[in-house]
Scaffold this active site. Structure first.
Site, PDB file in Angstrom:
ATOM      1  N   ASN A  14       0.868  -1.183   0.000  1.00  0.00           N
ATOM      2  CA  ASN A  14       0.000   0.000   0.000  1.00  0.00           C
ATOM      3  C   ASN A  14       0.903   1.230   0.000  1.00  0.00           C
ATOM      4  O   ASN A  14       1.499   1.564   1.015  1.00  0.00           O
ATOM      5  CB  ASN A  14      -0.899  -0.027   1.250  1.00  0.00           C
ATOM      6  CG  ASN A  14      -1.762   1.222   1.364  1.00  0.00           C
ATOM      7  OD1 ASN A  14      -1.833   2.028   0.430  1.00  0.00           O
ATOM      8  ND2 ASN A  14      -2.413   1.384   2.502  1.00  0.00           N
ATOM      9  N   TRP A  15       0.981   1.869  -1.152  1.00  0.00           N
ATOM     10  CA  TRP A  15       1.909   3.007  -1.288  1.00  0.00           C
ATOM     11  C   TRP A  15       1.365   4.292  -0.660  1.00  0.00           C
ATOM     12  O   TRP A  15       2.072   5.297  -0.603  1.00  0.00           O
ATOM     13  CB  TRP A  15       2.207   3.251  -2.773  1.00  0.00           C
ATOM     14  CG  TRP A  15       3.170   2.264  -3.362  1.00  0.00           C
ATOM     15  CD1 TRP A  15       3.737   1.190  -2.739  1.00  0.00           C
ATOM     16  CD2 TRP A  15       3.705   2.267  -4.700  1.00  0.00           C
ATOM     17  NE1 TRP A  15       4.575   0.512  -3.598  1.00  0.00           N
ATOM     18  CE2 TRP A  15       4.566   1.167  -4.816  1.00  0.00           C
ATOM     19  CE3 TRP A  15       3.513   3.082  -5.808  1.00  0.00           C
ATOM     20  CZ2 TRP A  15       5.254   0.865  -5.982  1.00  0.00           C
ATOM     21  CZ3 TRP A  15       4.198   2.792  -6.985  1.00  0.00           C
ATOM     22  CH2 TRP A  15       5.057   1.685  -7.068  1.00  0.00           C
ATOM     23  N   LYS A  16       0.093   4.271  -0.288  1.00  0.00           N
ATOM     24  CA  LYS A  16      -0.544   5.474   0.279  1.00  0.00           C
ATOM     25  C   LYS A  16      -0.332   6.665  -0.678  1.00  0.00           C
ATOM     26  O   LYS A  16      -0.399   6.468  -1.889  1.00  0.00           O
ATOM     27  CB  LYS A  16      -0.016   5.720   1.688  1.00  0.00           C
ATOM     28  CG  LYS A  16      -0.169   4.450   2.556  1.00  0.00           C
ATOM     29  CD  LYS A  16       0.079   4.636   4.003  1.00  0.00           C
ATOM     30  CE  LYS A  16      -0.144   3.329   4.731  1.00  0.00           C
ATOM     31  NZ  LYS A  16       0.020   3.399   6.176  1.00  0.00           N
ATOM     32  N   HIS A  99      -9.464   1.188   4.926  1.00  0.00           N
ATOM     33  CA  HIS A  99      -8.172   1.390   5.597  1.00  0.00           C
ATOM     34  C   HIS A  99      -8.358   2.354   6.768  1.00  0.00           C
ATOM     35  O   HIS A  99      -9.158   3.291   6.697  1.00  0.00           O
ATOM     36  CB  HIS A  99      -7.139   1.946   4.605  1.00  0.00           C
ATOM     37  CG  HIS A  99      -5.746   1.902   5.166  1.00  0.00           C
ATOM     38  ND1 HIS A  99      -5.274   2.868   6.036  1.00  0.00           N
ATOM     39  CD2 HIS A  99      -4.750   1.002   5.020  1.00  0.00           C
ATOM     40  CE1 HIS A  99      -4.036   2.547   6.387  1.00  0.00           C
ATOM     41  NE2 HIS A  99      -3.692   1.417   5.784  1.00  0.00           N
ATOM     42  N   GLU A 101      -6.694   4.738   7.788  1.00  0.00           N
ATOM     43  CA  GLU A 101      -6.454   6.154   7.499  1.00  0.00           C
ATOM     44  C   GLU A 101      -7.675   6.800   6.843  1.00  0.00           C
ATOM     45  O   GLU A 101      -7.878   8.003   6.959  1.00  0.00           O
ATOM     46  CB  GLU A 101      -5.178   6.304   6.646  1.00  0.00           C
ATOM     47  CG  GLU A 101      -3.938   6.081   7.499  1.00  0.00           C
ATOM     48  CD  GLU A 101      -2.733   5.550   6.749  1.00  0.00           C
ATOM     49  OE1 GLU A 101      -2.717   5.569   5.513  1.00  0.00           O
ATOM     50  OE2 GLU A 101      -1.789   5.093   7.435  1.00  0.00           O
ATOM     51  N   GLU A 169      -5.068  -4.807  10.678  1.00  0.00           N
ATOM     52  CA  GLU A 169      -4.048  -3.782  10.889  1.00  0.00           C
ATOM     53  C   GLU A 169      -4.341  -3.056  12.201  1.00  0.00           C
ATOM     54  O   GLU A 169      -5.205  -2.157  12.231  1.00  0.00           O
ATOM     55  CB  GLU A 169      -4.065  -2.762   9.746  1.00  0.00           C
ATOM     56  CG  GLU A 169      -3.649  -3.335   8.419  1.00  0.00           C
ATOM     57  CD  GLU A 169      -3.024  -2.272   7.503  1.00  0.00           C
ATOM     58  OE1 GLU A 169      -1.900  -2.499   7.050  1.00  0.00           O
ATOM     59  OE2 GLU A 169      -3.656  -1.226   7.264  1.00  0.00           O
ATOM     60  N   GLY A 175       2.906   2.434  11.043  1.00  0.00           N
ATOM     61  CA  GLY A 175       3.882   3.526  10.944  1.00  0.00           C
ATOM     62  C   GLY A 175       4.816   3.614  12.148  1.00  0.00           C
ATOM     63  O   GLY A 175       5.401   4.658  12.404  1.00  0.00           O
ATOM     64  N   SER A 217       3.673  -1.958  10.379  1.00  0.00           N
ATOM     65  CA  SER A 217       5.130  -1.968  10.582  1.00  0.00           C
ATOM     66  C   SER A 217       5.791  -3.290  10.200  1.00  0.00           C
ATOM     67  O   SER A 217       6.696  -3.775  10.886  1.00  0.00           O
ATOM     68  CB  SER A 217       5.461  -1.595  12.032  1.00  0.00           C
ATOM     69  OG  SER A 217       4.972  -0.308  12.326  1.00  0.00           O
ATOM     70  N   GLY A 238       3.112  -1.165   4.276  1.00  0.00           N
ATOM     71  CA  GLY A 238       3.124   0.263   3.970  1.00  0.00           C
ATOM     72  C   GLY A 238       4.506   0.720   3.514  1.00  0.00           C
ATOM     73  O   GLY A 238       4.903   0.491   2.370  1.00  0.00           O
TER      74      GLY A 238
HETATM   75  P1  13P Z   1       3.390   0.524   7.652  1.00  0.00           P
HETATM   76  O1  13P Z   1       3.819  -0.808   7.115  1.00  0.00           O
HETATM   77  O2  13P Z   1       4.166   1.673   7.125  1.00  0.00           O
HETATM   78  O3  13P Z   1       3.291   0.515   9.159  1.00  0.00           O
HETATM   79  O4  13P Z   1       1.891   0.782   7.127  1.00  0.00           O
HETATM   80  C1  13P Z   1       0.953  -0.214   7.317  1.00  0.00           C
HETATM   81  C2  13P Z   1      -0.264   0.094   6.546  1.00  0.00           C
HETATM   82  O5  13P Z   1      -1.042   0.974   6.919  1.00  0.00           O
HETATM   83  C3  13P Z   1      -0.502  -0.646   5.303  1.00  0.00           C
HETATM   84  O6  13P Z   1      -1.805  -0.458   4.833  1.00  0.00           O
END
Ligand code: 13P
Length: 257
Positions: A14-16, A99, A101, A169, A175, A217, A238
């Site tokens: 997931n590149w966000k 998600h 976020e 998650e 993060g 993470s 992420g």
């Molecule tokens: P990280 O792997 O950067 O913690 O992000 C996880 C995430 O939100 C993937 O969707």
């Protein structure tokens, strides 16, 4: 006797809202492709921002593409939104829905369930994200997780169930420092719990087909423990999915597990 085929594991990047240019996105994508081309037993999916989907689709094989969100209406005057059929047309096989976020920006489980309903009709596979914001000692987070899962799947017909991948998650571990990720043992408890919730809704036979991913993470230093002891079928990654070396290492660990 029928041959039992092991189901493929799944690693999702997931590149966000990264990276900032198409050129960079192509560089990362090609870097992942280089190693992944040699791995046969893992499905690898990259979910870039919308604007990179079509250009990356041109250099796709054997990777797969997904989107990070979709709108719940299929057509009409909805400024700024993207429909499920547009995602299919752009080359997406999957879409991430719910998600944390997006939930933090106001997306409710009711909205999530409507998005799922629209996406399954277009034959998109869905990565449904669930996870508690905090952990308490009295176990309320399990109730939270159960309700989030049930509410997100409201109205979802059994026949679409195999198109849904559940990504657990824990929000408090997204993060964060890679050394603090969840242990395989702790992930296993949640994985069993999720399977039980799904079995209660859809029956054991049906729900046993669902893949369960862990996200939060994930990095090469913690992936082995989680994939070997967590009873999960892969990862939702992420930051490390923007680093071809780290992402490829995670894919390799999953492939060898
Ligand atoms: P990280 O792997 O950067 O913690 O992000 C996880 C995430 O939100 C993937 O969707």
């Amino acid at each position: 006797m029928a041959k039992v085929t092991k189901r493929k594991k799944l690693v999702v990047g997931n590149w966000k809202m990264n990276p900032q240019t198409l050129e960079e996105s192509q560089k990362i994508f090609k870097g992942i492709k280089k190693v992944f081309g040699k791995v046969k037993n893992v499905e690898v999916l990259v979910c870039p921002p919308y604007t990179y989907i079509q250009p990356l689709n041109k250099i796709l094989e054997p990777l797969k593409l997904g989107a990070q969100d979709v709108f719940f209406e299929s057509v009409g005057s909805f400024t700024g939104e993207v429909s499920a059929s547009m995602l299919v047309d752009a080359g997406c096989a999957y879409v991430i829905i719910g998600h944390s976020e997006r939930r933090a920006m106001g997306e409710t489980s009711e909205i999530v369930s409507k998005k799922i309903a629209t996406a399954v009709k277009e034959n998109l596979k869905i990565i449904l994200c669930v996870g508690e914001n905090v952990r308490d000692t009295s176990g309320d987070y399990l109730e939270f997780l159960k309700n989030q899962l049930k509410d997100s799947l409201v109205g979802m017909q059994k026949r679409y169930l195999s198109n849904i991948v559940i990504a657990y998650e824990p929000v408090w571990l997204i993060g964060k420092s890679y050394g603090n990720a969840m242990s395989g043992q702790d992930v296993q408890e949640i994985s069993i719990f999720i399977k039980k919730v799904l079995a209660d809704i859809y029956g054991k036979d049906e729900s046993s087909k669902n893949l369960i991913l862990y996200g939060g993470s994930v990095a090469p230093i913690n992936a082995k423990d989680i994939i070997e002891h967590g009873q999960v079928d892969g990862f939702l990654v992420g930051r490390q999915s923007l680093e071809p070396t780290g992402f490829n290492e995670i894919i390799k660990i999953v492939s060898e597990a």
